[in-house]
Design an enzyme around this catalytic site. Structure first.
Site, PDB file in Angstrom:
ATOM      1  N   ASP A   1      13.956 -43.659  45.040  1.00 54.03           N
ATOM      2  CA  ASP A   1      13.901 -45.101  45.334  1.00 54.03           C
ATOM      3  C   ASP A   1      14.301 -45.378  46.787  1.00 54.03           C
ATOM      4  OD1 ASP A   1      16.636 -44.758  45.154  1.00 54.03           O
ATOM      5  OD2 ASP A   1      16.976 -46.662  44.147  1.00 54.03           O
TER       6      ASP A   1
ATOM      7  N   SER B   1      18.372 -51.196  47.850  1.00 56.83           N
ATOM      8  CA  SER B   1      17.782 -50.186  46.980  1.00 56.83           C
ATOM      9  C   SER B   1      16.278 -50.368  46.770  1.00 56.83           C
ATOM     10  CB  SER B   1      18.557 -50.192  45.662  1.00 56.83           C
ATOM     11  OG  SER B   1      18.117 -49.183  44.814  1.00 56.83           O
TER      12      SER B   1
HETATM   13 ZN    ZN Z   1      18.905 -47.188  44.595  1.00 53.35          ZN
END
Ligand code: ZN
Ligand code: 16G
Length: 534
Positions: free
Chosen positions: A280, A66
């Protein structure tokens, strides 16, 4: 099952490097990429077992870290309904990742016995990865056990986390939810988005809405997805992607950076009042922002996005005349002003859960339409199947007024833009744009809904963070004894003060949150609570 081969590959290629304290955390395993290969190999084995447990239902495996920096990587398992792995199996995952090589096979047999799994049942795993270089060899590690465990793999290569969740749901609903391909994903969302702007009665000239958005893609996988939407939505939404992969992943950019620093990302376009969105590194979080002519930064975090969605849904439900229970789910991090706005102005119920998407998701399922968002930008809306059916039927009902039909058609289209499996930055962006379009709002009008109470978050290092135990959706702490009384006493000295402390699930620290009516109070109270925690 060829246990000998599983064992041999494990010892030869993916030996356990003795990481005793690794844990399947709120979002799977995450660590330096070079430490994770055996975890990925083992999680693939576990996913195959889980798929057999469900007699062949697809299980997802996403290789991503992430918003972490580029050298990290991680893995998480997606359950058949597109949800995060069930808690009971999270524990098994932790144990399974930790067993020494010599006990791996025994452990597999134990899981099979305990969970009553038919070894010969079919199994299907769906794999995706983000743009990290380490993902290439890690996805190979995930594919390795397939042939020895009589399983089938669908490797989708580089995709966003929400796309993987979508694919799992499509496969397991036999494509009732959507076509189980990446093209299917783009087509479903894009056509619903375009349709929402071509509903009769709604094609009126927009005076304030601007169909242009600048997307900071964190130099990650979301850049591909954003570019693809740009292509598909050309006349409808003008998407300008920056931090599109030329720079370093998540470095001074992306939703996490923008939210934490309350500042624009690198390479931000310099013109004031541009409508910008930051996603993100795996495209499951979204925030919006703009910079005004005084160079002041204005953020629209998860709370602001949630409120936009809730207010729009509420209007449509009211206009339709249908009885649909709408609710919002937040965590303790939601700004108090947002909660007040929803309960007092919109008069929609708000529920609170612990931090972590799965908790919010499960709570949201209790409403007919449940919207959930963490302040950090992770969220979506979910609608009960029977409500979707009712809305669709209602649209074709001849006995309703045109105003009601219009509202229901709009709602029906809106539902198709939502990725109900999980928070999806790009789906959420299309939802925001749909609403701003419908309301004919520019970004400044959105900003005027409510103003956040001044707030602050601190990290406090302690010897053992697990000493802190919480209850009431993490808003009160039960251990150590006396700490909550102390916090209450400090907070009571500040009008409209609020504070809570909780151990982080992803870092070895305590998080402290403070909210007051002005920044000076926030700073003072923050220092006092941090001291009390020490
Ligand atoms: Zn994420
Ligand atoms: C994980 C969670 C995120 C949560 C964060 C809290 C998922 C997919 N991700 O990243 O939702 O906000 O942890 O971190 O559930 P913390 O426990 O360190 O505050």
């Amino acid at each position: 099952m060829d246990y000998a081969a599983i064992d041999q590959i494990s010892r030869a290629d993916y030996p356990n490097n003795n990481l005793k304290d690794i844990q399947y955390g709120t979002a799977g395993f995450r660590m330096r990429a070079e430490l994770i290969p055996h975890v990925v190999y083992r999680m693939a084995i576990l996913s195959i077992l889980r798929s057999k447990f469900f007699n062949g239902a697809a299980i997802g495996l996403m290789i991503t870290a992430s918003h972490n920096e580029e050298p990290d990587n991680g893995i998480k398992i997606v359950d058949p309904a597109g949800e995060m792995l069930e808690a009971d199996w999270e524990k098994i995952a932790t144990e399974f990742a930790r067993v020494p090589d010599s006990e791996l096979i025994e452990k597999i047999k134990e899981i099979i016995r305990e969970k009553n799994i038919d070894e010969n049942a079919p199994a299907l795993i769906v794999i995706g990865r983000d743009t990290r270089e380490s993902g290439v060899s890690l996805s190979q590690a995930a594919i390795k056990p397939i042939e020895f465990m009589k399983a089938v793999v669908k490797d989708f290569g580089v995709i966003t986390t929400p796309q993987l969740h979508y694919l799992v749901v499509c496969i397991n609903t036999k494509e009732l939810y959507g076509v189980a391909t990446i093209e299917g994903y783009f087509d479903k969302l894009s056509s619903a988005f375009k349709k929402s702007q071509t509903v009769e009665d709604k094609i009126v000239k927009k005076l304030n809405y601007k169909n242009e958005v600048y997307v900071d893609a964190a130099n990650g996988v979301g850049a591909f997805a954003a570019e693809k939407f740009k292509e598909q939505l050309n006349n409808f939404l003008n998407i300008n992607v920056f931090n599109n992969g030329d720079g370093k992943l998540n470095y001074k950019c992306g939703a996490d950076f923008v939210k934490i620093h309350q500042a624009p990302p690198l390479n931000n376009p310099s013109k004031p009042y541009l409508k910008c969105a930051s996603i993100d590194g795996d495209a499951d979080r979204l925030v919006y922002y703009y910079v005004d002519e005084k160079n002041e930064f204005n953020l629209f975090d998860g709370d602001k996005i949630a409120i936009l969605i809730v207010s729009y849904l509420k209007e449509l439900i009211e206009a339709s005349g249908l009885s649909i229970k709408l609710g919002l789910v937040q965590t303790a991090y939601a700004n108090g002003a947002s909660t007040n706005y929803v309960t007092e102005i919109l008069k929609v119920p708000v529920a609170f859960t612990k931090t972590g998407v799965k908790h919010l998701h499960h709570r949201a399922q209790q409403f007919d339409i449940g919207v959930y968002f963490e302040a950090n930008g992770h969220g979506t809306a979910i609608i009960k199947d029977e409500i979707v059916k009712m809305i669709r039927e209602f649209v074709s009902d001849k006995n309703v007024s045109s105003q009601q039909r219009c509202a229901m058609t709009e709602l029906s289209n809106f539902i198709d833009i939502i990725n109900q499996a999980v928070g999806d930055a790009l789906s959420d962006m299309l939802l925001v744009e749909t609403i701003l379009y419908a309301k004919d709002w520019d970004i400044v009008t959105w900003k005027q809904c409510y103003s956040d109470f001044p707030n602050k978050q601190l990290k406090v290092k302690v010897v053992d963070r697990n000493i802190i135990k919480t209850t009431d959706a993490e808003r009160k702490c039960t251990s150590p004894i006396g700490l909550q009384d102390k916090i209450d006493q400090l907070v009571s000295q500040y009008p409209k003060g609020r504070s809570f402390v909780r151990p982080s699930g992803t870092e070895d620290i305590i998080r402290v949150y403070i909210e007051c009516q002005n920044q000076m109070d926030v700073d003072k109270l923050a220092a006092q609570v941090a001291l009390a925690v020490h």
